[in-house]
Each structure stands twice: as C-alpha cells, then as structure tokens.
Motif scaffolding. Structure first.
Motif, PDB file in Angstrom:
ATOM      1  N   LEU A 144      -6.497  -7.899 -11.560  1.00  8.23           N
ATOM      2  CA  LEU A 144      -4.894  -7.464 -12.027  1.00  8.23           C
ATOM      3  C   LEU A 144      -4.533  -6.453 -11.083  1.00  8.23           C
ATOM      4  N   LEU A 145      -5.342  -5.395 -10.975  1.00 13.35           N
ATOM      5  CA  LEU A 145      -4.858  -4.062 -10.069  1.00 13.35           C
ATOM      6  C   LEU A 145      -4.647  -4.594  -8.703  1.00 13.35           C
ATOM      7  N   ARG A 146      -5.740  -5.253  -7.939  1.00 11.88           N
ATOM      8  CA  ARG A 146      -5.800  -5.884  -6.820  1.00 11.88           C
ATOM      9  C   ARG A 146      -4.509  -6.641  -6.323  1.00 11.88           C
ATOM     10  N   ASN A 147      -4.033  -7.549  -7.370  1.00  6.56           N
ATOM     11  CA  ASN A 147      -2.848  -8.416  -7.412  1.00  6.56           C
ATOM     12  C   ASN A 147      -1.793  -7.618  -7.124  1.00  6.56           C
ATOM     13  N   ILE A 148      -1.670  -6.407  -8.209  1.00 12.21           N
ATOM     14  CA  ILE A 148      -0.451  -5.812  -8.036  1.00 12.21           C
ATOM     15  C   ILE A 148      -0.401  -4.932  -6.665  1.00 12.21           C
ATOM     16  N   LEU A 149      -1.633  -4.415  -6.016  1.00 10.51           N
ATOM     17  CA  LEU A 149      -1.466  -3.767  -4.954  1.00 10.51           C
ATOM     18  C   LEU A 149      -1.085  -4.672  -3.745  1.00 10.51           C
ATOM     19  N   LYS A 150      -1.734  -5.884  -3.596  1.00  9.87           N
ATOM     20  CA  LYS A 150      -1.530  -6.775  -2.713  1.00  9.87           C
ATOM     21  C   LYS A 150      -0.198  -7.420  -2.628  1.00  9.87           C
ATOM     22  N   GLU A 151       0.290  -8.011  -3.802  1.00  8.73           N
ATOM     23  CA  GLU A 151       1.449  -8.867  -3.757  1.00  8.73           C
ATOM     24  C   GLU A 151       2.433  -8.040  -3.889  1.00  8.73           C
ATOM     25  N   GLY A 152       2.337  -6.717  -4.595  1.00  5.96           N
ATOM     26  CA  GLY A 152       3.484  -5.947  -4.645  1.00  5.96           C
ATOM     27  C   GLY A 152       3.798  -5.281  -3.125  1.00  5.96           C
ATOM     28  N   LYS A 153       3.074  -5.038  -2.313  1.00  4.05           N
ATOM     29  CA  LYS A 153       3.349  -4.728  -1.028  1.00  4.05           C
ATOM     30  C   LYS A 153       4.009  -6.000  -0.172  1.00  4.05           C
ATOM     31  N   GLU A 154       3.405  -7.049  -0.312  1.00  3.62           N
ATOM     32  CA  GLU A 154       3.945  -8.253   0.316  1.00  3.62           C
ATOM     33  C   GLU A 154       5.544  -8.566  -0.071  1.00  3.62           C
ATOM     34  N   ALA A 155       5.482  -8.222  -1.596  1.00  5.31           N
ATOM     35  CA  ALA A 155       6.839  -8.783  -1.956  1.00  5.31           C
ATOM     36  C   ALA A 155       8.194  -7.639  -1.419  1.00  5.31           C
TER      37      ALA A 155
ATOM     38  N   VAL B 224       7.633  -5.714   1.419  1.00  5.36           N
ATOM     39  CA  VAL B 224       8.127  -5.872   2.878  1.00  5.36           C
ATOM     40  C   VAL B 224       8.907  -6.937   3.325  1.00  5.36           C
ATOM     41  N   LYS B 225       8.663  -8.130   2.281  1.00  4.46           N
ATOM     42  CA  LYS B 225       9.254  -9.301   2.636  1.00  4.46           C
ATOM     43  C   LYS B 225      11.007  -9.008   1.990  1.00  4.46           C
ATOM     44  N   ARG B 226      11.135  -8.537   1.021  1.00  9.23           N
ATOM     45  CA  ARG B 226      12.517  -8.368   0.799  1.00  9.23           C
ATOM     46  C   ARG B 226      13.126  -7.162   1.014  1.00  9.23           C
TER      47      ARG B 226
ATOM     48  N   ALA C 117       6.964  -1.244   4.892  1.00  8.80           N
ATOM     49  CA  ALA C 117       5.540  -1.673   4.989  1.00  8.80           C
ATOM     50  C   ALA C 117       4.747  -0.999   3.844  1.00  8.80           C
ATOM     51  N   GLY C 118       3.410  -1.645   3.563  1.00 13.89           N
ATOM     52  CA  GLY C 118       2.802  -1.133   2.641  1.00 13.89           C
ATOM     53  C   GLY C 118       2.331   0.488   2.877  1.00 13.89           C
ATOM     54  N   ALA C 119       2.212   0.645   4.311  1.00 14.78           N
ATOM     55  CA  ALA C 119       1.626   2.293   4.764  1.00 14.78           C
ATOM     56  C   ALA C 119       2.806   3.021   4.553  1.00 14.78           C
ATOM     57  N   GLN C 120       3.930   2.639   4.334  1.00 15.64           N
ATOM     58  CA  GLN C 120       5.282   3.421   3.913  1.00 15.64           C
ATOM     59  C   GLN C 120       5.644   3.651   2.445  1.00 15.64           C
ATOM     60  N   LEU C 121       4.678   3.235   1.559  1.00 14.52           N
ATOM     61  CA  LEU C 121       4.786   3.389   0.079  1.00 14.52           C
ATOM     62  C   LEU C 121       3.794   4.025  -0.451  1.00 14.52           C
ATOM     63  N   ARG C 122       4.230   4.703  -1.665  1.00  9.65           N
ATOM     64  CA  ARG C 122       3.327   5.301  -2.392  1.00  9.65           C
ATOM     65  C   ARG C 122       3.195   4.634  -3.872  1.00  9.65           C
TER      66      ARG C 122
ATOM     67  N   VAL D  50       2.807  -0.131 -12.957  1.00  9.67           N
ATOM     68  CA  VAL D  50       2.512   0.853 -11.637  1.00  9.67           C
ATOM     69  C   VAL D  50       3.884   0.997 -10.706  1.00  9.67           C
ATOM     70  N   HIS D  51       3.782   2.244 -10.200  1.00  5.42           N
ATOM     71  CA  HIS D  51       5.232   2.855  -9.529  1.00  5.42           C
ATOM     72  C   HIS D  51       5.010   2.589  -8.156  1.00  5.42           C
ATOM     73  N   PHE D  52       5.926   1.744  -7.452  1.00  2.00           N
ATOM     74  CA  PHE D  52       6.141   1.838  -5.923  1.00  2.00           C
ATOM     75  C   PHE D  52       7.166   2.529  -5.621  1.00  2.00           C
ATOM     76  N   THR D  53       7.149   3.632  -4.804  1.00  2.00           N
ATOM     77  CA  THR D  53       8.306   4.365  -4.292  1.00  2.00           C
ATOM     78  C   THR D  53       8.042   4.591  -2.933  1.00  2.00           C
ATOM     79  N   ALA D  54       9.338   4.740  -2.091  1.00  2.00           N
ATOM     80  CA  ALA D  54       9.392   5.023  -0.687  1.00  2.00           C
ATOM     81  C   ALA D  54       8.330   6.394  -0.492  1.00  2.00           C
ATOM     82  N   LEU D  55       7.269   6.424   0.576  1.00  2.00           N
ATOM     83  CA  LEU D  55       6.663   7.574   0.764  1.00  2.00           C
ATOM     84  C   LEU D  55       7.715   8.668   1.198  1.00  2.00           C
ATOM     85  N   SER D  56       8.760   8.440   1.663  1.00  2.00           N
ATOM     86  CA  SER D  56       9.643   9.657   2.175  1.00  2.00           C
ATOM     87  C   SER D  56      10.179  10.337   0.900  1.00  2.00           C
ATOM     88  N   TYR D  57      10.341   9.618  -0.308  1.00  2.00           N
ATOM     89  CA  TYR D  57      11.021  10.125  -1.582  1.00  2.00           C
ATOM     90  C   TYR D  57      10.171  10.936  -2.462  1.00  2.00           C
TER      91      TYR D  57
END
Length: 326
Positions: A229-240, A242-244, A248-253, A267-274
C-alpha cells in the motif's frame, strides 16, 4: 477543478483536532455565508508570518439569538500570470520611506486583484472556538507502551467521526475533485487536493492520498504487511502529480502526520518549496523513511518512541499528565 473563492464551510471532523463526533444544529443550506451579518466578538489567533487571522463572530438569527462562527481570513499567494496586471491596473502607490536607492510603498489594489481566502466554520461549537484559540504547546515523547496504555485507550473511548472520508472513498462527495485513484481495496487509494490549496498556483501544491483500506488509524498501526500500500502511494502518487501538474517527485515532500488530524491512514503530498502547516520535525514522517523502517523491522512503529506536540486544551495531554508522562 479549482474551488470557488467564495466563502465555504470548512470540512470539519465534527469536533476537536482529531474529529471527535459531536452534535450541533446544522446551518440552513445556502450559497454563501452571511458575512455582512457577522459581528466580530474577538480575535482567536493571528499569524503575521502566514498573513492569517482567526476570528470568533456571531450571526444573529430570526429569533435574535446569535450563532457562533469561526472565520479564517488568509491572504492568497501571488499568481504569476497576474503580476503585470497587479502592478498596472488601477493601482495606487503611496510612498512610506525613501533612503538613497531604497524605498518602501503601500500598494493599493483593485478588489478583483486583492482576494482573501475565507474559511468558515458555522455554526461553531465551543470546541471549535477552543481549537482555533491560541494555546500553549507541549512536546510528548510517546513510547510503544504509552501508546498501548494511554493513547490507544483514549482513541477507543472517543467517537471520532470520519464519515466525510468514507464519502470521498465511496464517491458520495467530492468525486469531481479526485486527481487519481487506485481502486484496489487493500492497496489502493484516492489522491485529492487538500482544502488548504486553492489549485491556482503550484508553489503551495497540497494533495492528500487517502487509502481505501479501513481500520489503519495511524503510523502506529503500520507493519510490513502494509508495504505494498505504502509503495503504491509513493510511486503512483508521484506519477499522477508529474502527469497532472508537471512537478517531479524530487520536488515533493511526501509524509504522514503523527498524531494525525483524523484516524484513517492518509499521506500528504506538498511542494517542497512550500512551508506547509504540519511539516515540522515533531509531526511529519517522510513516507520513504517509513517504508525503509518497515522493511528493516515490521514492528518498528509499534516499538519506537514517537514525538509529537499537543495543545494545552487537548484531552490527550491531560491523559499523559495524569499518567505523569509530561
């Protein structure tokens, strides 16, 4: 789909920081909150750094009695595409200070370029008012035994309503706001914009991944069986993302909160600069670190001491004080 800038009733977990269920009369359905009828009683809290103020107000009903409301006013971020218009369209400039090459001004903007995000909790209970009132904060170091003996019994003794989470997962609410979904009941999730993000700029991007699997309350419940579950969230969340949104994943917290604001794994996804609320070291746990820790030890989060902050008015703090753990 961007949210309207019009005042909205904030999604609340009914009562308290973690959504303790409570009953209160619902406000009549209407398109907008009657802001002009609001009488400000006091300032609950303000932040010059975040350009935000929290107000306690009352709205008079037909009977003359006042219904409490919490109104949060927040300056919206600059939008790059509007900067040229902001500087030239009907703008008034007033000099405050000039010294050699340096000067400061007050810049007066037309209403259409001077938006303030307005969040409303109405009708608000006393617990809502306490939630937004300035409080002293205490740091808790919760051992695995503390969780079993203090925190878990406290959670189980309360009625925490997360029906709004189930409404999202079942497409009964906010279905049009879902960015991505993996429908697998065990290892799937939905990705949806957090209400703190108005979706008008990417600098403060903020999305939440809510897992379909029910019964995982927090970080403390995670074991190696949840790694898919956690790997899916990490991988697919980043892919979604970057696509939308092209980030990039390296710019996300990407992180989990402990304690969480509601007891359903998300799980929280935020811009690394925020500098997002709740991303401080005493609350945020990077998802990549969580995965690695569980790969090393399936019982890592059952045994590890976890640190988090509690406000002075929170009932859980009183439980730790009664147990002489603070």
């Amino acid at each position: 789909m961007a949210e309207s800038p019009a005042p909205k009733r904030k999604r609340e977990e009914n009562e308290g920081e973690n959504g303790a269920a409570g009953s209160h009369e619902e406000a009549p359905a209407s398109d907008t909150f009657p802001l002009a009828e609001l009488s400000v009683r006091r300032v609950l809290r303000e932040s010059a750094r975040d350009k935000t103020i929290f107000l306690h107000g009352q709205v008079k009903g037909a009977s003359g009695d006042g219904s409490d409301a919490v109104v949060i006013l927040e300056k919206t971020p600059f939008q790059e595409e509007n900067v040229a218009e902001l500087l030239t369209k009907y703008t008034k400039l007033q000099l405050q200070m000039s010294n050699d090459i340096y000067s400061t001004y007050r810049l007066f903007l037309p209403p259409e370029l001077n938006e303030i995000k307005t969040t409303v909790v109405y009708p608000a209970t006393e617990k809502h008012l306490q939630k937004y009132l300035h409080q002293e904060v205490y740091l808790i170091q919760e051992t695995g035994e503390d969780y079993k003996n203090i925190t878990l019994p406290f959670i189980e003794s309360k009625s925490f309503s997360i029906q709004w989470v189930y409404n999202i997962l079942e497409k009964k609410a906010e279905a049009d706001r879902i960015i991505y979904e993996n429908p697998d009941p065990a290892n799937g999730f939905v990705l949806i914009p957090d209400l703190k993000w108005n979706q008008k700029q990417l600098d403060d991007l903020y999305l939440i991944a809510i897992c379909h699997c029910r019964g995982i309350k927090s970080l403390r419940d995670l074991t190696a069986e949840h790694l898919p579950l956690l790997r899916n969230i990490l991988k697919e969340g980043k892919e979604a993302i970057v696509k939308r949104f092209g980030i990039a994943g390296a710019q996300l917290r990407i992180y989990l909160h402990y304690q969480p604001s509601y007891y359903h794994l998300h799980v929280h996804f935020t811009a690394l600069s925020y500098d997002a609320p709740g991303c401080s070291v005493e609350r945020a746990h990077l998802l990549s670190d969580v995965i690695e820790n569980l790969e090393l030890n399936s019982q890592y989060y059952q045994k590890r001491t976890l640190t988090f902050a509690l406000r002075a008015d929170e009932p859980l703090l009183k439980k730790f004080q009664e147990s002489e753990r603070v």
